[in-house]
Design a protein around this motif. Sequence first.
Motif, PDB file in Angstrom:
ATOM      1  N   ARG A   1       0.827  -1.203   0.000  1.00  0.00           N
ATOM      2  CA  ARG A   1       0.000   0.000   0.000  1.00  0.00           C
ATOM      3  C   ARG A   1       0.864   1.257   0.000  1.00  0.00           C
ATOM      4  NH1 ARG A   1      -2.920  -1.399   3.946  1.00  0.00           N
ATOM      5  NH2 ARG A   1      -2.283  -0.003   5.623  1.00  0.00           N
ATOM      6  N   LEU A   2       1.961   1.228   0.737  1.00  0.00           N
ATOM      7  CA  LEU A   2       2.859   2.374   0.748  1.00  0.00           C
ATOM      8  C   LEU A   2       3.520   2.581  -0.615  1.00  0.00           C
ATOM      9  CD1 LEU A   2       4.606   1.785   4.204  1.00  0.00           C
ATOM     10  CD2 LEU A   2       2.898   3.525   3.670  1.00  0.00           C
ATOM     11  N   ALA A   3       3.830   1.486  -1.284  1.00  0.00           N
ATOM     12  CA  ALA A   3       4.492   1.585  -2.587  1.00  0.00           C
ATOM     13  C   ALA A   3       3.507   1.650  -3.742  1.00  0.00           C
ATOM     14  CB  ALA A   3       5.417   0.384  -2.770  1.00  0.00           C
ATOM     15  N   ALA A   4       2.198   1.689  -3.465  1.00  0.00           N
ATOM     16  CA  ALA A   4       1.190   1.630  -4.522  1.00  0.00           C
ATOM     17  C   ALA A   4       1.341   2.729  -5.580  1.00  0.00           C
ATOM     18  CB  ALA A   4      -0.206   1.664  -3.912  1.00  0.00           C
ATOM     19  N   PRO A   5       1.581   3.998  -5.222  1.00  0.00           N
ATOM     20  CA  PRO A   5       1.755   5.017  -6.272  1.00  0.00           C
ATOM     21  C   PRO A   5       2.921   4.712  -7.215  1.00  0.00           C
ATOM     22  CG  PRO A   5       1.412   6.060  -4.143  1.00  0.00           C
ATOM     23  CD  PRO A   5       1.624   4.612  -3.875  1.00  0.00           C
ATOM     24  N   PHE A   6       3.971   4.147  -6.674  1.00  0.00           N
ATOM     25  CA  PHE A   6       5.136   3.819  -7.486  1.00  0.00           C
ATOM     26  C   PHE A   6       4.870   2.582  -8.346  1.00  0.00           C
ATOM     27  CE2 PHE A   6       6.526   6.192  -3.844  1.00  0.00           C
ATOM     28  CZ  PHE A   6       7.463   7.072  -4.352  1.00  0.00           C
ATOM     29  N   VAL A   7       4.080   1.651  -7.819  1.00  0.00           N
ATOM     30  CA  VAL A   7       3.694   0.485  -8.611  1.00  0.00           C
ATOM     31  C   VAL A   7       2.848   0.915  -9.807  1.00  0.00           C
ATOM     32  CG1 VAL A   7       2.378  -1.662  -8.595  1.00  0.00           C
ATOM     33  CG2 VAL A   7       3.834  -1.079  -6.642  1.00  0.00           C
ATOM     34  N   LEU A   8       1.878   1.789  -9.549  1.00  0.00           N
ATOM     35  CA  LEU A   8       1.034   2.283 -10.632  1.00  0.00           C
ATOM     36  C   LEU A   8       1.851   3.060 -11.659  1.00  0.00           C
ATOM     37  CD1 LEU A   8      -1.764   2.676 -11.854  1.00  0.00           C
ATOM     38  CD2 LEU A   8      -2.064   4.667 -10.359  1.00  0.00           C
ATOM     39  N   ALA A   9       2.727   3.943 -11.169  1.00  0.00           N
ATOM     40  CA  ALA A   9       3.566   4.717 -12.084  1.00  0.00           C
ATOM     41  C   ALA A   9       4.495   3.801 -12.873  1.00  0.00           C
ATOM     42  CB  ALA A   9       4.373   5.760 -11.308  1.00  0.00           C
ATOM     43  N   GLY A  10       5.010   2.752 -12.231  1.00  0.00           N
ATOM     44  CA  GLY A  10       5.893   1.820 -12.922  1.00  0.00           C
ATOM     45  C   GLY A  10       5.175   1.054 -14.018  1.00  0.00           C
ATOM     46  N   ILE A  11       3.931   0.654 -13.753  1.00  0.00           N
ATOM     47  CA  ILE A  11       3.160  -0.066 -14.776  1.00  0.00           C
ATOM     48  C   ILE A  11       2.914   0.834 -15.983  1.00  0.00           C
ATOM     49  CG2 ILE A  11       0.923  -1.105 -15.273  1.00  0.00           C
ATOM     50  CD1 ILE A  11       0.876  -2.117 -12.381  1.00  0.00           C
ATOM     51  N   VAL A  12       2.483   2.076 -15.712  1.00  0.00           N
ATOM     52  CA  VAL A  12       2.230   3.012 -16.810  1.00  0.00           C
ATOM     53  C   VAL A  12       3.516   3.306 -17.575  1.00  0.00           C
ATOM     54  CG1 VAL A  12       1.485   5.359 -17.368  1.00  0.00           C
ATOM     55  CG2 VAL A  12       0.237   4.020 -15.648  1.00  0.00           C
ATOM     56  N   TRP A  13       4.617   3.472 -16.846  1.00  0.00           N
ATOM     57  CA  TRP A  13       5.901   3.797 -17.471  1.00  0.00           C
ATOM     58  C   TRP A  13       6.381   2.675 -18.385  1.00  0.00           C
ATOM     59  CZ3 TRP A  13       9.024   7.577 -18.672  1.00  0.00           C
ATOM     60  CH2 TRP A  13      10.375   7.334 -18.911  1.00  0.00           C
ATOM     61  N   HIS A  14       6.296   1.449 -17.933  1.00  0.00           N
ATOM     62  CA  HIS A  14       6.767   0.337 -18.756  1.00  0.00           C
ATOM     63  C   HIS A  14       5.838   0.053 -19.926  1.00  0.00           C
ATOM     64  CE1 HIS A  14       9.320  -0.439 -15.186  1.00  0.00           C
ATOM     65  NE2 HIS A  14      10.152  -0.908 -16.079  1.00  0.00           N
TER      66      HIS A  14
END
Length: 259
Positions: free
Chosen positions: A190-203
């Motif tokens: 949950r803490l890393a969720a914004p980065f997970v979402l950004a990483g998915i969009v980025w890749h």
Amino acid sequence: MTGEDAQLVAKLPEWAFAFVLLLCRTGAACMLIPGFGEAEVPATLRAGFALLLVLLLLPGLQAQMPVAPDSVWRDLGMVGAELASGLFLGWLARLALLALPLAGQFIAVLAGQSSVLQPDGMLGSQGTALGRLLALAAPVLVLATGLHALPLAAIAGSYRVLPAGHWLPAADSASMVVTAVAEMFALALRLAAPFVLAGIVWHMALAAVSRLVPQVQLFFIAAPAQLLGGLLLLGLLGAALLKVWTDAASGAFAALPGQ
């Protein structure tokens, strides 16, 4: 020797046994609880703190301590039970602390700050600078916000839930372990969720660009942009991330056995 002195001497074995039982549970918990059980804290300091805590708790908890049994093996069994109870309580409290550095590991990988092809000689191939930074920040936050008082209160209150000298119930302990580990991983994600979402969009964007323009050396463009973007997002969300973790850690500490 007066009568009062004789009574005091007669009670010394009873107090000594209660002191040993308290020291076993309290000392084992203090080796792991957040803020005091860190590897950076010298072992002598942790041992001294545990001894001081025992001296403070002994007058109030001495009445709840069992009488020393006649068998040495039963004595050893009770000592083992107290050590196991203290380690279990301290480990439950430490699980909430581990969520923050684990989230840092997730963020570091997604932000391009970690790679299995580029091991770090100082931190090791499995460690990241961000994970280490958050691992150091977690106990600082615990001590600065006063959250360390909750695990200490749980140690004192644990004797209401589990009397001294009794072994942990296997079924309830296993259920608590599964729940605590699941909550820890859920909090880290949950803490890393914004980065997970950004990483998915980025890749996904990189994959589309690679298909549309295969001649472009995408790695040399994407790696610096991913690193800078990750640092920018971390700068924007860092304070909120720590606030969310502090609130979650407070709830986890408040749910410890004995609270």
